[in-house]
Design an enzyme around this catalytic site. Sequence first.
Site, PDB file in Angstrom:
ATOM      1  N   HIS A  22      50.235  63.091 -34.809  1.00 48.18           N
ATOM      2  CA  HIS A  22      49.138  64.045 -34.635  1.00 48.18           C
ATOM      3  C   HIS A  22      47.914  63.341 -34.057  1.00 48.18           C
ATOM      4  O   HIS A  22      47.465  62.332 -34.574  1.00 48.18           O
ATOM      5  CB  HIS A  22      48.796  64.677 -35.987  1.00 48.18           C
ATOM      6  CG  HIS A  22      47.713  65.686 -35.910  1.00 48.18           C
ATOM      7  ND1 HIS A  22      46.861  65.908 -36.954  1.00 48.18           N
ATOM      8  CD2 HIS A  22      47.341  66.536 -34.931  1.00 48.18           C
ATOM      9  CE1 HIS A  22      46.001  66.864 -36.618  1.00 48.18           C
ATOM     10  NE2 HIS A  22      46.283  67.252 -35.388  1.00 48.18           N
ATOM     11  N   ASP A  69      47.284  70.066 -30.170  1.00 50.32           N
ATOM     12  CA  ASP A  69      46.447  69.936 -31.361  1.00 50.32           C
ATOM     13  C   ASP A  69      45.515  71.135 -31.488  1.00 50.32           C
ATOM     14  O   ASP A  69      44.656  71.355 -30.634  1.00 50.32           O
ATOM     15  CB  ASP A  69      45.643  68.641 -31.262  1.00 50.32           C
ATOM     16  CG  ASP A  69      44.977  68.250 -32.572  1.00 50.32           C
ATOM     17  OD1 ASP A  69      44.919  69.097 -33.484  1.00 50.32           O
ATOM     18  OD2 ASP A  69      44.531  67.100 -32.671  1.00 50.32           O
ATOM     19  N   TYR A 118      40.310  57.566 -16.471  1.00 51.27           N
ATOM     20  CA  TYR A 118      41.086  56.321 -16.425  1.00 51.27           C
ATOM     21  C   TYR A 118      40.953  55.559 -17.745  1.00 51.27           C
ATOM     22  O   TYR A 118      41.937  55.043 -18.274  1.00 51.27           O
ATOM     23  CB  TYR A 118      40.625  55.422 -15.276  1.00 51.27           C
ATOM     24  CG  TYR A 118      40.944  55.906 -13.884  1.00 51.27           C
ATOM     25  CD1 TYR A 118      42.010  56.766 -13.627  1.00 51.27           C
ATOM     26  CD2 TYR A 118      40.191  55.493 -12.799  1.00 51.27           C
ATOM     27  CE1 TYR A 118      42.303  57.195 -12.352  1.00 51.27           C
ATOM     28  CE2 TYR A 118      40.469  55.912 -11.508  1.00 51.27           C
ATOM     29  CZ  TYR A 118      41.535  56.764 -11.292  1.00 51.27           C
ATOM     30  OH  TYR A 118      41.819  57.182 -10.023  1.00 51.27           O
TER      31      TYR A 118
END
Length: 150
Positions: A22, A69, A118
């Site tokens: 999670h 989530d 990035y």
Amino acid sequence: MLIGLDPLLDAELLYALRQMGHGDELVVVDTNFPAVSTARKSVTGRPIMMSGVSVARAIEAVLSVMPLDDFVDNPVFCMEVVGDPLMVPPVQEEVQVVVDRALGRHLPMQGIERHAFYARAASAFAVLVSGEIRSYGCFILKKGIVRAAA
């Protein structure tokens, strides 16, 4: 082949998705993304390849088995267009449709500036490289939980 699984989900990807917990993040990117150098810093240490398919199709396959989530406001992120962060390229529109379809509701993606993307990608669990050739086909998916049946 396995019954009920999208055929794009190979053993390497399924293994990575199963290992994720999670809140862990999966980066799903186009072919222009510096995947090898970024993935070296990820938990898996190397990119997972899904050549020959669009990033939208790759994300569709992932979301067929991985929950997003729902404890956070933004479990899906996209790379912002340099110089025009409010622009939504067609590749991102296509992924938005896939995300909304998987959830059964609209969930806006959160844009992230290119260099910040990035940096965040370097701390991800894994990097999945699609065959997408269009620019700005770079996304981060935050894994949710699978709830036990009541």
